[in-house]
Design a protein around this motif. Structure first.
Motif, mmCIF file in Angstrom:
data_model
loop_
_atom_site.group_PDB
_atom_site.id
_atom_site.type_symbol
_atom_site.label_atom_id
_atom_site.label_comp_id
_atom_site.label_asym_id
_atom_site.label_seq_id
_atom_site.Cartn_x
_atom_site.Cartn_y
_atom_site.Cartn_z
ATOM 1 N N ASP A 1 1.226 -1.553 -0.251
ATOM 2 C CA ASP A 1 -0.100 -0.106 0.171
ATOM 3 C C ASP A 1 0.536 0.950 0.384
ATOM 4 O O ASP A 1 2.451 1.105 -0.189
ATOM 5 C CB ASP A 1 -1.328 0.362 0.918
ATOM 6 C CG ASP A 1 -0.421 -0.217 2.222
ATOM 7 O OD1 ASP A 1 0.982 0.406 2.495
ATOM 8 O OD2 ASP A 1 -1.089 0.203 3.489
ATOM 9 N N GLN A 2 0.095 2.625 0.300
ATOM 10 C CA GLN A 2 1.052 3.799 0.032
ATOM 11 C C GLN A 2 1.913 3.712 0.677
ATOM 12 O O GLN A 2 2.843 4.169 0.726
ATOM 13 C CB GLN A 2 0.080 4.902 0.077
ATOM 14 C CG GLN A 2 -1.029 4.301 -0.926
ATOM 15 C CD GLN A 2 -0.874 4.895 -1.928
ATOM 16 O OE1 GLN A 2 0.168 6.179 -3.067
ATOM 17 N NE2 GLN A 2 -1.007 3.992 -3.061
ATOM 18 N N TYR B 1 7.080 8.802 -3.458
ATOM 19 C CA TYR B 1 7.586 7.941 -2.774
ATOM 20 C C TYR B 1 9.057 7.844 -2.118
ATOM 21 O O TYR B 1 9.587 7.576 -3.353
ATOM 22 C CB TYR B 1 6.850 6.754 -2.868
ATOM 23 C CG TYR B 1 5.459 6.822 -2.602
ATOM 24 C CD1 TYR B 1 4.486 6.667 -2.167
ATOM 25 C CD2 TYR B 1 5.257 6.294 -3.863
ATOM 26 C CE1 TYR B 1 3.474 6.852 -2.351
ATOM 27 C CE2 TYR B 1 3.839 7.187 -4.355
ATOM 28 C CZ TYR B 1 3.172 6.877 -3.595
ATOM 29 O OH TYR B 1 1.401 6.992 -3.605
ATOM 30 N N ASP C 1 -3.239 1.724 -8.683
ATOM 31 C CA ASP C 1 -2.982 1.320 -7.271
ATOM 32 C C ASP C 1 -2.696 -0.155 -6.541
ATOM 33 O O ASP C 1 -2.195 -0.505 -5.748
ATOM 34 C CB ASP C 1 -2.972 2.221 -5.889
ATOM 35 C CG ASP C 1 -2.895 3.746 -6.369
ATOM 36 O OD1 ASP C 1 -2.132 4.068 -6.724
ATOM 37 O OD2 ASP C 1 -3.757 4.178 -5.441
ATOM 38 N N ARG D 1 -0.217 7.797 -11.479
ATOM 39 C CA ARG D 1 -1.160 7.400 -11.432
ATOM 40 C C ARG D 1 -2.770 7.507 -12.265
ATOM 41 O O ARG D 1 -3.236 8.313 -12.142
ATOM 42 C CB ARG D 1 -1.253 7.132 -9.877
ATOM 43 C CG ARG D 1 -0.627 7.399 -8.409
ATOM 44 C CD ARG D 1 -0.574 7.781 -7.728
ATOM 45 N NE ARG D 1 -1.753 7.200 -6.460
ATOM 46 C CZ ARG D 1 -3.099 7.687 -5.376
ATOM 47 N NH1 ARG D 1 -2.414 8.706 -5.359
ATOM 48 N NH2 ARG D 1 -3.661 6.747 -5.001
ATOM 49 N N GLU E 1 -3.208 14.577 -7.403
ATOM 50 C CA GLU E 1 -2.723 12.993 -7.401
ATOM 51 C C GLU E 1 -2.001 12.318 -8.392
ATOM 52 O O GLU E 1 -1.780 10.865 -8.536
ATOM 53 C CB GLU E 1 -3.596 12.314 -6.044
ATOM 54 C CG GLU E 1 -4.426 12.974 -5.094
ATOM 55 C CD GLU E 1 -5.271 11.805 -4.336
ATOM 56 O OE1 GLU E 1 -6.111 11.097 -4.764
ATOM 57 O OE2 GLU E 1 -5.437 12.355 -3.088
#
Length: 338
Positions: free
Chosen positions: A278-279, A310, A328, A297, A305
């Motif tokens: 996950d994020q 990251y 995602d 994304r 977004e």
């Protein structure tokens, strides 16, 4: 006297003729043999060449069939094939791909196998194929000793409940399996990053990422490093020795990962089996590998977004790699062309 001379000449001529007939026969036989041998060798060479070609084509087909990261394809061609029709979602996805092509100079992509190792695979493949070296902290420590340190020095006996992706709980065998995963990660990373030739490095990656048993060890090695660093950060927070990155505060703020054990049981063990990263885990992955992960994304097209990084705090010297996702969950590798 004349008769004797004539007889001698006649005899000599007849002898020469006789010898020539014999030599002629031998020459003809030899030529016939050589011609037949040449024809046979030529046929044999042709047969072996065809056999080698077929075998090479077979190996290539097998390699491509087993590849978990496919060769590059045209970005817009892929978009047109995957998102046909006039539904709202299909139109939005095609627009998102066109934006990548036009504004981001992304012309091609490499499809990544759609399983729950997808994001780890896409990240690690790019690190290897670009020849990115070990992160700085990994150069200072021997990662082969991390399982032993966690189990014996820090008393984390609960790591025996660690699950290796689709392979569930392994109990007493956990330590030995983790050691093999760390060995595979360290050995392959060191060997590939030391290869300077881009094409040779690409061939090594294709071979490695077409062998499930080998590549799964890499991903489990990465997962264990994530667990090890979470344990380290948790101990630092408890002892208040030194500040930790705020992503760990975010990770421990979740009810499902308030400590390393719950993080492993509720999140890490499922990666590769039933869930992807996950994020928060993606933040952790970029931080540990010291790479800036830029993600496009597509399902967030026309929002803030649409692009995410990251971790969002990174050092300037870190290498940048890029991912592309439509949901995602599954990720592909975008390729840039100016």
């Amino acid at each position: 006297g004349r008769h004797e001379v004539w007889s001698w000449k006649t005899a000599s001529k007849e002898s020469l003729c006789l010898m020539w007939q014999k030599v002629k026969v031998q020459l003809m036989l030899s030529m016939s043999f050589l011609t037949a041998l040449f024809w046979y060798c030529r046929r044999l060479y042709s047969f072996l060449a065809q056999l080698l070609k077929r075998w090479n084509n077979y190996l290539q087909r097998q390699l491509i069939r087993n590849l978990s990261v496919l060769p590059e394809v045209d970005l817009l061609g892929y978009s047109a094939r995957e998102w046909k029709g006039e539904t709202k979602q299909a139109k939005q996805m095609r627009e998102a791909y066109e934006e990548l092509f036009r504004s981001c100079h992304i012309k091609y992509l490499r499809q990544v196998r759609r399983d729950n190792y997808s994001v780890v695979r896409a990240v690690l493949f790019q690190i290897f194929s670009q020849g990115i070296h070990f992160p700085s902290w990994m150069k200072e420590r021997d990662i082969l000793k991390l399982p032993e340190k966690l189990l014996y020095s820090q008393g984390c006996n609960w790591i025996q409940q660690y699950s290796f992706g689709p392979e569930r709980y392994t109990g007493p065998n956990t330590f030995g399996k983790l050691r093999k995963c760390m060995e595979a990660l360290k050995t392959n990373w060191a060997e590939i990053s030391a290869t300077r030739d881009h094409e040779e490095r690409g061939s090594m990656c294709n071979i490695l990422f077409s062998d499930e048993s080998k590549e799964y060890k890499l991903y489990e090695g990465i997962k264990f490093i994530m667990l090890y660093e979470v344990v380290e950060a948790y101990e630092q927070i408890k002892s208040r020795d030194e500040p930790v990155h705020n992503l760990f505060s975010l990770l421990f703020a979740r009810d499902s990962s308030s400590d390393p054990l719950s993080f492993m049981m509720n999140h890490l063990n499922s990666i590769g089996d039933s869930v992807c990263l996950d994020q928060v885990e993606l933040f952790l992955l970029g931080y540990l590998l010291e790479v800036k992960i830029r993600v496009y994304r597509l399902h967030r097209f026309n929002t803030e977004e649409f692009q995410a990084t990251y971790p969002n705090e990174y050092r300037r010297e870190w290498n940048e790699i890029s991912l592309l996702t439509e949901d995602d969950r599954y990720y592909h590798i975008p390729l840039f062309r100016t």
